[in-house]
Motif scaffolding. Structure first.
Motif, mmCIF file in Angstrom:
data_model
loop_
_atom_site.group_PDB
_atom_site.id
_atom_site.type_symbol
_atom_site.label_atom_id
_atom_site.label_comp_id
_atom_site.label_asym_id
_atom_site.label_seq_id
_atom_site.Cartn_x
_atom_site.Cartn_y
_atom_site.Cartn_z
ATOM 1 N N HIS A 152 0.906 -1.257 -0.077
ATOM 2 C CA HIS A 152 0.000 0.190 -0.033
ATOM 3 C C HIS A 152 1.049 1.184 0.250
ATOM 4 O O HIS A 152 0.205 2.333 -0.069
ATOM 5 C CB HIS A 152 -1.030 -0.104 1.345
ATOM 6 C CG HIS A 152 -1.995 -1.065 1.308
ATOM 7 N ND1 HIS A 152 -2.956 -1.377 0.178
ATOM 8 C CD2 HIS A 152 -2.314 -2.016 2.459
ATOM 9 C CE1 HIS A 152 -3.473 -2.312 0.546
ATOM 10 N NE2 HIS A 152 -3.320 -2.803 1.736
ATOM 11 N N PHE A 155 0.869 3.545 -3.087
ATOM 12 C CA PHE A 155 -0.346 4.216 -3.408
ATOM 13 C C PHE A 155 -0.497 5.377 -2.539
ATOM 14 O O PHE A 155 -0.883 6.414 -3.016
ATOM 15 C CB PHE A 155 -1.589 3.023 -3.212
ATOM 16 C CG PHE A 155 -2.868 3.992 -3.063
ATOM 17 C CD1 PHE A 155 -3.584 4.321 -3.866
ATOM 18 C CD2 PHE A 155 -3.399 3.807 -1.776
ATOM 19 C CE1 PHE A 155 -4.748 5.072 -3.890
ATOM 20 C CE2 PHE A 155 -4.537 4.600 -1.477
ATOM 21 C CZ PHE A 155 -5.368 4.921 -2.490
ATOM 22 N N LEU A 156 -0.368 5.083 -1.150
ATOM 23 C CA LEU A 156 -0.324 6.182 -0.122
ATOM 24 C C LEU A 156 0.427 7.412 -0.684
ATOM 25 O O LEU A 156 0.152 8.778 -0.414
ATOM 26 C CB LEU A 156 -0.410 5.916 1.228
ATOM 27 C CG LEU A 156 -1.319 4.953 1.867
ATOM 28 C CD1 LEU A 156 -0.814 4.450 2.951
ATOM 29 C CD2 LEU A 156 -2.509 5.961 2.034
ATOM 30 N N THR A 158 1.880 8.244 -3.499
ATOM 31 C CA THR A 158 1.193 8.784 -4.743
ATOM 32 C C THR A 158 0.071 9.758 -4.579
ATOM 33 O O THR A 158 -0.047 10.805 -5.314
ATOM 34 C CB THR A 158 0.917 7.921 -5.901
ATOM 35 O OG1 THR A 158 1.891 7.110 -6.162
ATOM 36 C CG2 THR A 158 0.210 8.414 -7.058
ATOM 37 N N ALA A 159 -0.958 9.441 -3.604
ATOM 38 C CA ALA A 159 -2.033 10.205 -3.359
ATOM 39 C C ALA A 159 -1.597 11.247 -2.660
ATOM 40 O O ALA A 159 -2.182 12.375 -3.066
ATOM 41 C CB ALA A 159 -3.038 9.330 -2.341
ATOM 42 N N GLU A 163 -2.092 14.165 -5.758
ATOM 43 C CA GLU A 163 -3.343 14.583 -5.583
ATOM 44 C C GLU A 163 -3.328 15.713 -4.433
ATOM 45 O O GLU A 163 -3.396 16.921 -4.733
ATOM 46 C CB GLU A 163 -4.265 13.491 -5.445
ATOM 47 C CG GLU A 163 -4.378 12.368 -6.426
ATOM 48 C CD GLU A 163 -5.210 11.227 -6.074
ATOM 49 O OE1 GLU A 163 -5.869 11.242 -5.047
ATOM 50 O OE2 GLU A 163 -5.186 10.357 -6.768
ATOM 51 N N ASP A 172 -12.601 8.399 -4.715
ATOM 52 C CA ASP A 172 -11.907 6.975 -4.850
ATOM 53 C C ASP A 172 -10.829 6.971 -4.016
ATOM 54 O O ASP A 172 -10.562 5.751 -3.513
ATOM 55 C CB ASP A 172 -11.672 6.586 -6.364
ATOM 56 C CG ASP A 172 -12.983 6.424 -7.373
ATOM 57 O OD1 ASP A 172 -13.832 6.506 -6.555
ATOM 58 O OD2 ASP A 172 -12.929 6.723 -8.493
ATOM 59 N N THR A 173 -9.822 7.756 -3.912
ATOM 60 C CA THR A 173 -8.799 7.565 -3.033
ATOM 61 C C THR A 173 -9.294 7.589 -1.621
ATOM 62 O O THR A 173 -8.629 6.644 -0.967
ATOM 63 C CB THR A 173 -7.869 8.980 -3.273
ATOM 64 O OG1 THR A 173 -7.398 8.968 -4.659
ATOM 65 C CG2 THR A 173 -6.676 8.917 -2.118
ATOM 66 N N ARG A 174 -10.044 8.194 -1.176
ATOM 67 C CA ARG A 174 -10.619 8.395 0.297
ATOM 68 C C ARG A 174 -11.079 6.770 0.613
ATOM 69 O O ARG A 174 -10.804 6.263 1.567
ATOM 70 C CB ARG A 174 -11.671 9.216 0.360
ATOM 71 C CG ARG A 174 -12.067 9.207 1.803
ATOM 72 C CD ARG A 174 -13.441 10.195 2.288
ATOM 73 N NE ARG A 174 -12.870 11.446 2.183
ATOM 74 C CZ ARG A 174 -13.444 12.223 1.314
ATOM 75 N NH1 ARG A 174 -13.920 12.134 0.006
ATOM 76 N NH2 ARG A 174 -12.810 13.565 1.223
ATOM 77 N N ARG A 176 -10.260 3.890 -0.896
ATOM 78 C CA ARG A 176 -9.278 2.913 -0.888
ATOM 79 C C ARG A 176 -8.549 3.213 0.538
ATOM 80 O O ARG A 176 -8.050 2.184 1.126
ATOM 81 C CB ARG A 176 -8.408 3.177 -1.881
ATOM 82 C CG ARG A 176 -7.299 2.007 -2.041
ATOM 83 C CD ARG A 176 -6.561 2.079 -3.326
ATOM 84 N NE ARG A 176 -5.445 1.216 -3.463
ATOM 85 C CZ ARG A 176 -4.699 1.166 -4.461
ATOM 86 N NH1 ARG A 176 -4.839 1.574 -5.663
ATOM 87 N NH2 ARG A 176 -3.717 0.222 -4.198
ATOM 88 N N VAL A 177 -7.996 4.350 0.987
ATOM 89 C CA VAL A 177 -7.602 4.566 2.149
ATOM 90 C C VAL A 177 -8.381 4.119 3.244
ATOM 91 O O VAL A 177 -7.818 3.475 4.264
ATOM 92 C CB VAL A 177 -7.377 6.055 2.502
ATOM 93 C CG1 VAL A 177 -6.654 6.286 3.847
ATOM 94 C CG2 VAL A 177 -6.237 6.779 1.282
ATOM 95 N N LEU A 202 -8.343 14.869 3.370
ATOM 96 C CA LEU A 202 -8.922 13.518 2.576
ATOM 97 C C LEU A 202 -9.745 12.867 3.849
ATOM 98 O O LEU A 202 -10.643 12.411 3.561
ATOM 99 C CB LEU A 202 -7.756 12.441 2.018
ATOM 100 C CG LEU A 202 -8.313 11.404 1.234
ATOM 101 C CD1 LEU A 202 -9.124 11.909 0.040
ATOM 102 C CD2 LEU A 202 -7.204 10.557 1.036
#
Length: 229
Positions: A152, A155-156, A158-159, A163, A172-174, A176-177, A202
């Motif tokens: 993970h 991904f975190l 990159t977010a 972003e 969508d990011t929220r 997934r987090v 977020l």
């Protein structure tokens, strides 16, 4: 009232939150036209992230120490680093100035202990999650910190960097987090450290079932306590 020295620019979104919330906090506590005494120095985030990618933490420490000396010369009574990740060089920065550094991990650990929790999950940048500087400092206060599975981390990161540092909050990011937070709950976390200022844009308490510890908010409140004591 003491003067708070801020070293920011990591990112400017983070600095904005610190500046805004320190002002709102003084207004709430003192009322009227009251505002905090602040000295702010911001660094070039692009330069620091390039050095981070090159693992030039020595140079990052030098740049942040230089900024810290600037706010000290400008009259700050104590120092706040407006970042979680770059607390990796906090000891180097603290050694460069004659004023105290209000370390984020110390503040957060005290809040976790006051809430009666002993084991918490941390979401943040890859550096904050994979390096031991923050986790070890928390452990020194008797608080165990666990992090998401390595799968993970990218991904975190990159977010945050692609972003949130640009102010882009993506639903969508929220979602997934929140799923990652649920995994930390299953692993025994009694609360979640929202360990990056931009992540507080977020993830809010209303999004998750575990108690949230918004690290920037805690840092701001501790700075206000100190400045107004």
């Amino acid at each position: 009232m003491q003067t708070i020295g801020l070293v920011g620019g990591m990112s400017w979104e983070s600095s904005l939150v610190y500046y805004r919330d320190l002002n709102l906090g003084v207004q709430e506590r003192l009322g009227g036209l009251s505002s905090p005494k602040l000295v702010l120095s911001t660094v070039d985030f692009a330069e620091l992230t390039a050095l981070e990618d090159a693992e030039r933490w020595d140079r990052i420490g030098e740049l942040l120490a230089e900024a810290a000396r600037g706010v000290e010369r400008a009259g700050a009574d104590f120092l706040v680093l407006c970042t979680t990740t770059f607390h990796k060089v906090a000891d180097q920065v603290a050694a460069a100035v004659g004023i105290p550094l209000l370390h984020l991990a110390d503040v957060v650990a005290e809040a976790v202990k006051a809430a009666g929790a002993g084991k918490v999950g941390l979401i943040g940048t890859t550096v904050a999650m994979s390096d031991s500087f923050f986790i070890d400092r928390m452990a020194g206060h008797g608080v165990e910190v666990i992090v998401p599975a390595p799968a993970h981390h990218d991904f975190l990161n990159t977010a945050i960097y692609e972003e949130l540092v640009h102010g882009n909050v993506v639903d969508d990011t929220r979602r997934r987090v929140v799923g990652i937070v649920d995994e930390l709950w299953d692993a025994g976390a009694e609360g979640i450290l929202v360990g990056c200022t931009e992540l507080e844009l977020l993830i809010h308490q209303s999004d998750i079932d575990l108690p949230a510890y918004p690290c920037t908010t805690l840092h701001v409140n501790a700075a206000l306590d100190r400045a107004l004591a």
